[in-house]
Design a protein around this motif. Structure first.
Motif, mmCIF file in Angstrom:
data_model
loop_
_atom_site.group_PDB
_atom_site.id
_atom_site.type_symbol
_atom_site.label_atom_id
_atom_site.label_comp_id
_atom_site.label_asym_id
_atom_site.label_seq_id
_atom_site.Cartn_x
_atom_site.Cartn_y
_atom_site.Cartn_z
ATOM 1 N N ALA A 17 0.829 -1.203 0.000
ATOM 2 C CA ALA A 17 0.000 0.000 0.000
ATOM 3 C C ALA A 17 0.867 1.258 0.000
ATOM 4 O O ALA A 17 0.587 2.215 -0.741
ATOM 5 C CB ALA A 17 -0.935 -0.010 1.208
ATOM 6 N N VAL A 18 1.924 1.267 0.801
ATOM 7 C CA VAL A 18 2.840 2.412 0.844
ATOM 8 C C VAL A 18 3.495 2.606 -0.520
ATOM 9 O O VAL A 18 3.560 3.725 -1.045
ATOM 10 C CB VAL A 18 3.902 2.236 1.949
ATOM 11 N N LYS A 19 3.957 1.518 -1.115
ATOM 12 C CA LYS A 19 4.606 1.592 -2.424
ATOM 13 C C LYS A 19 3.657 2.172 -3.471
ATOM 14 O O LYS A 19 4.029 3.076 -4.227
ATOM 15 C CB LYS A 19 5.070 0.199 -2.841
ATOM 16 N N VAL A 20 2.426 1.678 -3.521
ATOM 17 C CA VAL A 20 1.450 2.174 -4.492
ATOM 18 C C VAL A 20 1.170 3.665 -4.265
ATOM 19 O O VAL A 20 1.133 4.448 -5.218
ATOM 20 C CB VAL A 20 0.140 1.345 -4.439
ATOM 21 N N ALA A 21 1.002 4.061 -3.015
ATOM 22 C CA ALA A 21 0.735 5.474 -2.719
ATOM 23 C C ALA A 21 1.888 6.356 -3.183
ATOM 24 O O ALA A 21 1.680 7.357 -3.884
ATOM 25 C CB ALA A 21 0.476 5.666 -1.227
ATOM 26 N N MET A 22 3.106 5.984 -2.821
ATOM 27 C CA MET A 22 4.261 6.818 -3.132
ATOM 28 C C MET A 22 4.552 6.847 -4.636
ATOM 29 O O MET A 22 4.933 7.882 -5.171
ATOM 30 C CB MET A 22 5.488 6.333 -2.358
ATOM 31 N N GLU A 23 4.367 5.726 -5.305
ATOM 32 C CA GLU A 23 4.644 5.662 -6.745
ATOM 33 C C GLU A 23 3.601 6.411 -7.576
ATOM 34 O O GLU A 23 3.834 6.671 -8.748
ATOM 35 C CB GLU A 23 4.715 4.207 -7.212
ATOM 36 N N ASN A 24 2.486 6.746 -6.964
ATOM 37 C CA ASN A 24 1.411 7.411 -7.709
ATOM 38 C C ASN A 24 1.165 8.853 -7.286
ATOM 39 O O ASN A 24 0.115 9.410 -7.566
ATOM 40 C CB ASN A 24 0.142 6.577 -7.626
ATOM 41 N N GLY A 25 2.138 9.441 -6.608
ATOM 42 C CA GLY A 25 2.072 10.879 -6.368
ATOM 43 C C GLY A 25 1.930 11.329 -4.934
ATOM 44 O O GLY A 25 1.978 12.525 -4.663
ATOM 45 N N CYS A 26 1.731 10.410 -3.992
ATOM 46 C CA CYS A 26 1.608 10.819 -2.597
ATOM 47 C C CYS A 26 2.980 11.205 -2.050
ATOM 48 O O CYS A 26 3.916 10.409 -2.087
ATOM 49 C CB CYS A 26 0.999 9.697 -1.751
ATOM 50 N N LYS A 27 3.078 12.401 -1.550
ATOM 51 C CA LYS A 27 4.332 12.895 -0.963
ATOM 52 C C LYS A 27 4.224 13.079 0.547
ATOM 53 O O LYS A 27 5.207 13.346 1.216
ATOM 54 C CB LYS A 27 4.729 14.234 -1.602
ATOM 55 N N ASP A 28 3.015 12.965 1.075
ATOM 56 C CA ASP A 28 2.767 13.192 2.498
ATOM 57 C C ASP A 28 1.865 12.059 2.994
ATOM 58 O O ASP A 28 0.654 12.095 2.810
ATOM 59 C CB ASP A 28 2.098 14.547 2.695
ATOM 60 N N LEU A 29 2.493 11.051 3.605
ATOM 61 C CA LEU A 29 1.773 9.852 4.016
ATOM 62 C C LEU A 29 1.939 9.622 5.510
ATOM 63 O O LEU A 29 3.032 9.770 6.044
ATOM 64 C CB LEU A 29 2.292 8.639 3.241
ATOM 65 N N THR A 30 0.839 9.280 6.147
ATOM 66 C CA THR A 30 0.840 8.909 7.564
ATOM 67 C C THR A 30 0.235 7.519 7.687
ATOM 68 O O THR A 30 -0.826 7.256 7.132
ATOM 69 C CB THR A 30 0.008 9.906 8.397
ATOM 70 N N LEU A 31 0.921 6.646 8.412
ATOM 71 C CA LEU A 31 0.394 5.313 8.720
ATOM 72 C C LEU A 31 -0.108 5.313 10.150
ATOM 73 O O LEU A 31 0.603 5.740 11.066
ATOM 74 C CB LEU A 31 1.483 4.253 8.569
ATOM 75 N N LEU A 32 -1.325 4.834 10.341
ATOM 76 C CA LEU A 32 -1.890 4.728 11.681
ATOM 77 C C LEU A 32 -1.898 3.273 12.118
ATOM 78 O O LEU A 32 -2.546 2.432 11.491
ATOM 79 C CB LEU A 32 -3.326 5.264 11.710
ATOM 80 N N PHE A 77 9.582 2.515 7.545
ATOM 81 C CA PHE A 77 9.171 3.469 6.516
ATOM 82 C C PHE A 77 9.704 4.860 6.852
ATOM 83 O O PHE A 77 8.944 5.745 7.244
ATOM 84 C CB PHE A 77 7.646 3.493 6.386
ATOM 85 N N PRO A 78 11.008 5.062 6.710
ATOM 86 C CA PRO A 78 11.571 6.381 7.029
ATOM 87 C C PRO A 78 10.947 7.474 6.167
ATOM 88 O O PRO A 78 10.655 7.263 4.991
ATOM 89 C CB PRO A 78 13.072 6.224 6.730
ATOM 90 N N GLY A 79 10.704 8.610 6.794
ATOM 91 C CA GLY A 79 10.100 9.729 6.085
ATOM 92 C C GLY A 79 8.587 9.716 6.077
ATOM 93 O O GLY A 79 7.957 10.644 5.592
ATOM 94 N N ILE A 80 8.009 8.658 6.602
ATOM 95 C CA ILE A 80 6.552 8.567 6.681
ATOM 96 C C ILE A 80 6.143 8.771 8.136
ATOM 97 O O ILE A 80 6.745 8.190 9.050
ATOM 98 C CB ILE A 80 6.060 7.205 6.145
ATOM 99 N N LYS A 81 5.144 9.595 8.342
ATOM 100 C CA LYS A 81 4.665 9.857 9.701
ATOM 101 C C LYS A 81 3.889 8.644 10.215
ATOM 102 O O LYS A 81 3.328 7.876 9.439
ATOM 103 C CB LYS A 81 3.776 11.103 9.724
ATOM 104 N N VAL A 82 3.878 8.498 11.534
ATOM 105 C CA VAL A 82 3.103 7.415 12.149
ATOM 106 C C VAL A 82 2.171 7.993 13.202
ATOM 107 O O VAL A 82 2.394 9.076 13.736
ATOM 108 C CB VAL A 82 3.994 6.319 12.784
#
Length: 181
Positions: A87-102, A127-132
């Motif tokens: 899910a993280v890979k798909v988000a980042m590869e498709n334009g998401c630059k600001d992602l938070t995982l809960l 997942f460095p660079g991704i907020k949690v």
């Protein structure tokens, strides 16, 4: 389907809700469950998107949301590590630059002893660079406060004006005085 049918926010309410939020200075966003909902939310200039635990494996939806290039929050409660990574890979590869995982325990209510907040620390390392943060379905505020102490940048709690109203999530929602605390 039955849960979503009972718990969804009717589409016709969205414009009024977004207008009111803008009027009073509240950032309002929503959780789409399919691409048509993203289209509705885009028409209302939704500033951020939340992907629910049940949809974290819905990769076409994640891709569609990511292409808006708006911040995304993804709840991980129904996914294993491989599914989260995908899910993280798909988000980042498709334009998401600001992602938070809960981190999330998908139990309603979740027991405090099942919280396993160390998972947030693991997610941050993986997942460095991704907020949690934490999507917290436990009763009260102990788990949420502890999560903040451990570095959570986002806390999600369900909220209800009164549990007496018997909303779908009343049993594990905070009332106004609890949220204030």
């Amino acid at each position: 389907y039955d849960l979503y049918k009972e718990a969804h926010t009717p589409w016709e309410w969205h414009k009024q809700l977004f207008d009111k939020a803008k009027e009073v200075g509240i950032i309002l966003f929503s959780t789409p469950f399919d691409e048509t909902a993203v289209d509705l939310l885009e028409s209302l200039d939704c500033p951020i998107y939340k992907i629910a635990s049940f949809e974290i494996v819905h990769l076409p939806l994640i891709k569609y949301v990511a292409k808006t290039k708006k911040p995304m929050i993804m709840s991980t409660g129904m996914a294993n590590l491989a599914e989260i990574e995908e899910a993280v890979k798909v988000a980042m590869e498709n334009g998401c630059k600001d992602l938070t995982l809960l981190h999330c325990i998908s139990a309603y209510p979740a027991r405090i002893e099942d919280s396993n907040l160390a998972t947030m620390i693991d997610l941050k390392k993986r997942f460095p660079g991704i907020k949690v943060g934490l999507s917290d379905h436990s009763l009260g505020t102990v788990v949420a406060v502890t999560a903040v102490a451990l570095g959570a940048e986002v806390i999600e709690k369900h909220f209800v004006i009164s549990r007496k109203d018997k909303a779908v999530d009343s049993a594990f929602s905070l009332e106004p005085d609890e949220l204030k605390r």
